[in-house]
Design a protein around this motif. Structure first.
Motif, PDB file in Angstrom:
ATOM      1  N   ILE A  42       0.842  -1.190   0.000  1.00  0.00           N
ATOM      2  CA  ILE A  42       0.000   0.000   0.000  1.00  0.00           C
ATOM      3  C   ILE A  42       0.883   1.247   0.000  1.00  0.00           C
ATOM      4  O   ILE A  42       2.048   1.189   0.365  1.00  0.00           O
ATOM      5  CB  ILE A  42      -0.958   0.008   1.205  1.00  0.00           C
ATOM      6  N   GLY A  43       0.318   2.356  -0.428  1.00  0.00           N
ATOM      7  CA  GLY A  43       1.078   3.613  -0.423  1.00  0.00           C
ATOM      8  C   GLY A  43       1.122   4.336  -1.748  1.00  0.00           C
ATOM      9  O   GLY A  43       1.396   5.534  -1.792  1.00  0.00           O
ATOM     10  N   GLY A  44       0.880   3.623  -2.854  1.00  0.00           N
ATOM     11  CA  GLY A  44       0.841   4.273  -4.163  1.00  0.00           C
ATOM     12  C   GLY A  44       2.124   4.995  -4.515  1.00  0.00           C
ATOM     13  O   GLY A  44       3.214   4.410  -4.478  1.00  0.00           O
ATOM     14  N   ARG A  45       2.009   6.287  -4.817  1.00  0.00           N
ATOM     15  CA  ARG A  45       3.165   7.064  -5.246  1.00  0.00           C
ATOM     16  C   ARG A  45       4.053   7.503  -4.082  1.00  0.00           C
ATOM     17  O   ARG A  45       5.071   8.171  -4.302  1.00  0.00           O
ATOM     18  CB  ARG A  45       2.688   8.284  -6.043  1.00  0.00           C
ATOM     19  N   MET A  46       3.688   7.134  -2.862  1.00  0.00           N
ATOM     20  CA  MET A  46       4.607   7.290  -1.728  1.00  0.00           C
ATOM     21  C   MET A  46       5.472   6.040  -1.708  1.00  0.00           C
ATOM     22  O   MET A  46       5.263   5.106  -0.933  1.00  0.00           O
ATOM     23  CB  MET A  46       3.814   7.469  -0.431  1.00  0.00           C
ATOM     24  N   MET A  47       6.454   6.026  -2.577  1.00  0.00           N
ATOM     25  CA  MET A  47       7.229   4.814  -2.861  1.00  0.00           C
ATOM     26  C   MET A  47       8.716   5.063  -2.645  1.00  0.00           C
ATOM     27  O   MET A  47       9.262   6.057  -3.120  1.00  0.00           O
ATOM     28  CB  MET A  47       6.973   4.391  -4.313  1.00  0.00           C
ATOM     29  N   GLN A 100       5.926   6.000 -17.829  1.00  0.00           N
ATOM     30  CA  GLN A 100       5.722   4.729 -18.517  1.00  0.00           C
ATOM     31  C   GLN A 100       5.031   3.696 -17.637  1.00  0.00           C
ATOM     32  O   GLN A 100       4.670   2.618 -18.115  1.00  0.00           O
ATOM     33  CB  GLN A 100       7.067   4.180 -18.997  1.00  0.00           C
ATOM     34  N   ASN A 101       4.852   4.001 -16.373  1.00  0.00           N
ATOM     35  CA  ASN A 101       4.235   3.042 -15.453  1.00  0.00           C
ATOM     36  C   ASN A 101       2.716   3.038 -15.656  1.00  0.00           C
ATOM     37  O   ASN A 101       2.046   4.040 -15.384  1.00  0.00           O
ATOM     38  CB  ASN A 101       4.577   3.413 -14.013  1.00  0.00           C
ATOM     39  N   PRO A 102       2.135   1.932 -16.108  1.00  0.00           N
ATOM     40  CA  PRO A 102       0.693   1.909 -16.419  1.00  0.00           C
ATOM     41  C   PRO A 102      -0.199   2.034 -15.190  1.00  0.00           C
ATOM     42  O   PRO A 102      -1.416   2.216 -15.337  1.00  0.00           O
ATOM     43  CB  PRO A 102       0.510   0.556 -17.104  1.00  0.00           C
ATOM     44  N   LEU A 103       0.384   1.954 -13.997  1.00  0.00           N
ATOM     45  CA  LEU A 103      -0.412   2.121 -12.785  1.00  0.00           C
ATOM     46  C   LEU A 103      -0.515   3.583 -12.365  1.00  0.00           C
ATOM     47  O   LEU A 103      -1.261   3.907 -11.435  1.00  0.00           O
ATOM     48  CB  LEU A 103       0.179   1.302 -11.640  1.00  0.00           C
ATOM     49  N   PHE A 104       0.237   4.461 -13.061  1.00  0.00           N
ATOM     50  CA  PHE A 104       0.241   5.871 -12.675  1.00  0.00           C
ATOM     51  C   PHE A 104       0.156   6.823 -13.871  1.00  0.00           C
ATOM     52  O   PHE A 104      -0.551   7.815 -13.832  1.00  0.00           O
ATOM     53  CB  PHE A 104       1.503   6.184 -11.851  1.00  0.00           C
ATOM     54  N   LEU A 127     -11.747  15.966 -16.658  1.00  0.00           N
ATOM     55  CA  LEU A 127     -10.512  15.205 -16.456  1.00  0.00           C
ATOM     56  C   LEU A 127      -9.456  15.583 -17.493  1.00  0.00           C
ATOM     57  O   LEU A 127      -8.256  15.608 -17.185  1.00  0.00           O
ATOM     58  CB  LEU A 127     -10.796  13.705 -16.526  1.00  0.00           C
ATOM     59  N   LYS A 128      -9.889  15.904 -18.701  1.00  0.00           N
ATOM     60  CA  LYS A 128      -8.941  16.290 -19.743  1.00  0.00           C
ATOM     61  C   LYS A 128      -8.263  17.625 -19.439  1.00  0.00           C
ATOM     62  O   LYS A 128      -7.236  17.957 -20.043  1.00  0.00           O
ATOM     63  CB  LYS A 128      -9.647  16.355 -21.099  1.00  0.00           C
ATOM     64  N   MET A 129      -8.830  18.391 -18.519  1.00  0.00           N
ATOM     65  CA  MET A 129      -8.217  19.650 -18.104  1.00  0.00           C
ATOM     66  C   MET A 129      -7.174  19.448 -17.017  1.00  0.00           C
ATOM     67  O   MET A 129      -6.627  20.404 -16.477  1.00  0.00           O
ATOM     68  CB  MET A 129      -9.296  20.618 -17.611  1.00  0.00           C
ATOM     69  N   VAL A 130      -6.895  18.177 -16.695  1.00  0.00           N
ATOM     70  CA  VAL A 130      -5.888  17.839 -15.680  1.00  0.00           C
ATOM     71  C   VAL A 130      -4.743  17.101 -16.348  1.00  0.00           C
ATOM     72  O   VAL A 130      -4.933  16.018 -16.907  1.00  0.00           O
ATOM     73  CB  VAL A 130      -6.490  16.963 -14.565  1.00  0.00           C
ATOM     74  N   ASP A 131      -3.564  17.688 -16.317  1.00  0.00           N
ATOM     75  CA  ASP A 131      -2.373  16.991 -16.803  1.00  0.00           C
ATOM     76  C   ASP A 131      -1.793  16.176 -15.656  1.00  0.00           C
ATOM     77  O   ASP A 131      -2.022  16.482 -14.479  1.00  0.00           O
ATOM     78  CB  ASP A 131      -1.338  18.002 -17.311  1.00  0.00           C
ATOM     79  N   ASN A 132      -1.081  15.124 -15.999  1.00  0.00           N
ATOM     80  CA  ASN A 132      -0.401  14.312 -14.985  1.00  0.00           C
ATOM     81  C   ASN A 132       1.069  14.193 -15.395  1.00  0.00           C
ATOM     82  O   ASN A 132       1.523  13.137 -15.845  1.00  0.00           O
ATOM     83  CB  ASN A 132      -1.047  12.926 -14.880  1.00  0.00           C
ATOM     84  N   PRO A 133       1.818  15.298 -15.279  1.00  0.00           N
ATOM     85  CA  PRO A 133       3.195  15.334 -15.795  1.00  0.00           C
ATOM     86  C   PRO A 133       4.149  14.468 -14.974  1.00  0.00           C
ATOM     87  O   PRO A 133       3.777  13.900 -13.943  1.00  0.00           O
ATOM     88  CB  PRO A 133       3.562  16.814 -15.668  1.00  0.00           C
ATOM     89  N   ILE A 134       5.364  14.396 -15.457  1.00  0.00           N
ATOM     90  CA  ILE A 134       6.392  13.562 -14.809  1.00  0.00           C
ATOM     91  C   ILE A 134       7.328  14.443 -13.991  1.00  0.00           C
ATOM     92  O   ILE A 134       7.850  15.445 -14.484  1.00  0.00           O
ATOM     93  CB  ILE A 134       7.216  12.783 -15.847  1.00  0.00           C
ATOM     94  N   TYR A 135       7.525  14.062 -12.745  1.00  0.00           N
ATOM     95  CA  TYR A 135       8.529  14.682 -11.883  1.00  0.00           C
ATOM     96  C   TYR A 135       9.535  13.582 -11.577  1.00  0.00           C
ATOM     97  O   TYR A 135       9.254  12.666 -10.814  1.00  0.00           O
ATOM     98  CB  TYR A 135       7.880  15.209 -10.602  1.00  0.00           C
TER      99      TYR A 135
END
Length: 446
Positions: free
Chosen positions: A15-20, A378-382, A272-280
């Protein structure tokens, strides 16, 4: 069909998702979330951190060195550089106020900077601009909303700051104030990992190896066409539910990874299309010895490419973060540059890094002994790191993001009306949605 009182379907093996986090040369490093922002008693994440004595340190926004290509600016010149960009950021606030009062549409931040006369001409100009914008949003100015940028100030828990003093602050402090960070940013270095807070929270309500959490389970379909909702997983299960809370990222929703039956309505998908999910992307490197500046941050201004290996973190800072002689150096890349690195051979990335380091520190710099970076895009879970509201995003879009579709509810940092993109934003939305469903079930909670 299986029917459960309540449960969690988790795609990961934890558990934790992007807190990895992971171990890199014997040291715990955070691949995703790393900072605790809004460090006051109003932040539930900060409260949890104090409960478990989460190890870390407060960031000193005034500890930085700027390189204009290969030329190192002294402290006076560095301060003037930040004052220069902050003066123009100040002007964009006035521009935003005037445009809103005149009912003019939102614009992107690049256009706003152009309108107030900002014209970067040096590498130092570019990297100071990057630090004030991309470094927080993980997107370039062209994808940053002028109204959203300043609304974060206006709507942030009634926090206050004197806008006329912005030009006197380094941009790091500006960013902290913009996010309501009266007490600063806390950089987590705990060997247990930032995600330990999630486990600590879970331990309050769940038993060890609790069957209500099902790991390694990916949801393929959510059918809400009937009286009950049927959730189909990659394990071949079809689970009958009365309510469903979807907590995947905006990137996963926009990618269409989960099939909804019927399809989500246009009012939901359009917002939802007005929300980007960029890479950090944080790139960690282990060297045989430390050769870099002793300041906490080193900013590199490439003469032509504004976002080329721009922000470097001294992971030791005299033992403040990691033990001395750890010899770990970290550089941050975002958006298209991060996506490019995800797609190219690691050897190319090392060559590019070495060229930058030799520009700053001379030709005697040896290559890193090892290197590590995640590939969030590239991670299909995120499909990305965290959310950014694109230019043109409205309050109505925010309402749509938080709204349920029948008995399917949505939670996650992207949908929080106060702290989107932050860990506490994710926490807040989970609590709000859970309480809504409990109210619907006419249960009482503490």
């Amino acid at each position: 069909y299986q029917r459960r009182v309540h449960g969690v379907l988790e795609a990961l093996d934890h558990i934790g998702g992007r807190m990895m986090h992971t171990s890199f040369n014997g040291i715990t490093v955070e691949l995703g979330a790393n900072w605790i922002e809004h460090t006051d008693d109003q932040n539930p994440i900060w409260k949890l951190a104090q409960e478990v004595n989460l190890k870390g340190a407060f960031v000193d926004d005034g500890s930085y060195t700027i390189y204009n290509s290969g030329s190192r600016l002294d402290s006076v010149a560095s301060k003037k550089q930040f004052q220069y960009i902050c003066t123009y950021l100040n002007k964009t606030y006035t521009l935003a106020k005037n445009r809103k009062s005149s009912n003019l549409p939102d614009i992107n931040f690049r256009d706003a900077l152009n309108l107030v006369g900002w014209s970067p001409s040096t590498g130092a100009d570019n990297v100071s601009e990057y630090f004030g914008l991309d470094y927080g949003y993980a997107d370039p100015p062209e994808k940053i909303s002028l109204y959203n940028y300043w609304n974060l100030l206006d709507n942030n828990a009634n926090r206050s700051m004197n806008i006329n003093n912005i030009g006197e602050l380094p941009c790091g402090t500006l960013m902290s104030n913009r996010y309501g960070d009266d007490d600063g940013s806390y950089f987590v270095t705990d060997p247990r990992g930032y995600g330990y807070l999630v486990q600590h929270l879970a331990n309050k309500y769940l038993k060890p190896n609790d069957s209500r959490i099902q790991l390694n389970t990916i949801v393929n379909e959510i059918d809400y066409s009937g009286d009950s909702i049927i959730v189909t997983t990659n394990q071949g299960e079809a689970i009958k539910c009365e309510y469903v809370i979807v907590t995947v990222s905006a990137g996963v929703l926009n990618h269409g990874s989960i099939k909804f039956v019927p399809s989500l309505p246009l009012w939901k998908t359009n917002s939802l299309k007005m929300v980007d999910n960029p890479i950090y992307m944080k790139i960690f490197m282990k060297f045989s010895q430390q050769f870099w500046d002793q300041t906490e941050l080193i900013l590199y201004g490439h003469p032509h490419i504004r976002d080329y290996y721009p922000i470097w973190n001294n992971m030791e800072s005299g033992g403040k973060y990691l033990p001395n002689s750890s010899n770990l150096f970290m550089v941050t890349m975002t958006s298209d540059q991060a996506r490019r690195i995800e797609s190219q051979p690691e050897s190319n990335t090392i060559k590019e890094i070495m060229a930058v380091l030799k520009t700053m520190y001379g030709t005697n710099v040896d290559p890193p002994q090892s290197i590590l970076f995640p590939k969030w895009g590239q991670n299909p879970l995120f499909y990305g790191s965290y959310s950014n509201y694109l230019p043109g995003f409205t309050d109505h879009d925010g309402i749509n993001l938080r709204s349920n579709v029948s008995k399917v509810y949505f939670a996650g940092e992207y949908s929080d009306d106060q702290y989107s993109a932050f860990v506490d934003g994710a926490y807040n939305t989970g609590v709000k949605v859970a309480n809504t469903i409990l109210d619907n079930l006419k249960w009482k909670t503490n």
